[in-house]
Design an enzyme around this catalytic site. Structure first.
Site, PDB file in Angstrom:
ATOM      1  N   ASP A  54     -41.576  53.818 -43.804  1.00  0.00           N
ATOM      2  CA  ASP A  54     -41.297  55.049 -44.533  1.00  0.00           C
ATOM      3  C   ASP A  54     -42.215  55.196 -45.740  1.00  0.00           C
ATOM      4  O   ASP A  54     -42.969  54.285 -46.093  1.00  0.00           O
ATOM      5  CB  ASP A  54     -39.839  55.051 -45.017  1.00  0.00           C
ATOM      6  N   TYR A 112     -38.821  42.024 -41.939  1.00  0.00           N
ATOM      7  CA  TYR A 112     -39.124  42.683 -43.205  1.00  0.00           C
ATOM      8  C   TYR A 112     -38.808  41.739 -44.355  1.00  0.00           C
ATOM      9  O   TYR A 112     -37.856  40.954 -44.289  1.00  0.00           O
ATOM     10  CB  TYR A 112     -38.290  43.958 -43.375  1.00  0.00           C
TER      11      TYR A 112
END
EC number: 5.4.99.12
Length: 270
Positions: A54, A112
């Site tokens: 994002d 992540y």
């Protein structure tokens, strides 16, 4: 026509995410323009990525593939494409792959890392590259809450309203919280992640760490399957796509950018 895989790293601060947008400047826009220039400007180049990051989210290891008639040595791809990229985006490696390889659908897991600075004031030297929490945090309580999230679950309470995934069930293999000096380092590995899932998980864990919610609340939130009951989506600044895992048949070594990402914490901050 052959298929080429490339490994990328980028600072997402200046970009509106990975995926091409009608009115945005994205990492994909920059990469595909650089590839087209490297190929001689013979037309647009289409890429597929392992994980769509994002706005403001970074990557220490993003994997993409493209189909091309261009024949070049691996190092020529790296140096040639990098010559057309801005400083905040870099090709780390390139290699030919079989047509069976798909950067997104062949991936077994994604990892992540979230870097969180704990301090009275925001970290100026880490602006855009680390999250920030000024309140004291109960790390043992956060770790206990994190354990309730491991395994296969419906993560509807942690997906954004814009999430386009067909179903909300994901398998979270790992959620570690390590203290590195003034930083907390969150490491999350799953088969796949929902839109905003990592940032929503971090936000919920901080609610527990700040004493606003209990460890039991995390389990109740997971079972509720209702995003409206969750914590606010946490800032993107400290979030990094750090590793992609593929089946051994594709011949990749471990695609983990975590060593590079966490190298500043080795030694004095370790």
């Amino acid at each position: 026509m052959s298929r080429i895989a490339l490994g990328l790293a980028y600072d997402g601060s200046a970009w509106q995410g990975w995926q091409t947008q009608p009115h945005g400047v994205t990492v994909q826009d920059q990469v595909e323009a650089a590839l087209a220039s490297f190929a001689g400007g013979g037309g647009p180049v289409a890429t597929v990525c392992a994980g769509r990051t994002d706005t403001g989210v970074h990557a220490a290891m993003q994997v993409i593939h493209l189909d091309t008639d261009l024949q070049r040595r691996d190092e020529s791809w790296v140096r040639g494409v990098n010559a057309f990229l801005p400083p905040s985006i870099v090709v780390q490696w390139a290699r030919p792959v079989s047509e069976a390889f798909h950067a997104r659908f062949s991936a077994r897991s994604r990892t992540y890392v979230y870097l969180l600075w704990r301090g009275r004031v925001r970290p100026a030297l880490w602006a855009g590259r680390a999250g920030w929490a000024f309140q004291p945090l109960d790390v043992p309580a956060m770790r206990a809450a994190a354990r309730t999230l491991l395994g296969e679950h419906d993560f509807s309470s942690f997906r954004s309203s814009q999430c386009q995934a067909r179903h909300p069930v994901r398998t979270l293999h790992r959620l570690d919280i390590d203290e590195r000096g003034a930083f907390l380092v969150f490491t999350l590995r799953a088969n796949a992640f929902l839109h905003h899932m990592v940032r929503n998980l971090i936000g919920a864990l901080l609610q527990v760490g700040q004493g606003r919610e209990s460890v039991a609340w995390m389990d109740a939130l997971l079972r509720a399957r209702d995003r409206r009951l969750g914590a606010p989506t946490f800032m993107p600044d400290g979030l990094y796509l750090s590793a992609i895992e593929y089946p051994a048949e594709f011949g990749f070594d471990e695609l983990d950018g975590g060593t590079m990402l966490l190298s500043p914490f080795t030694g004095a901050l370790g």
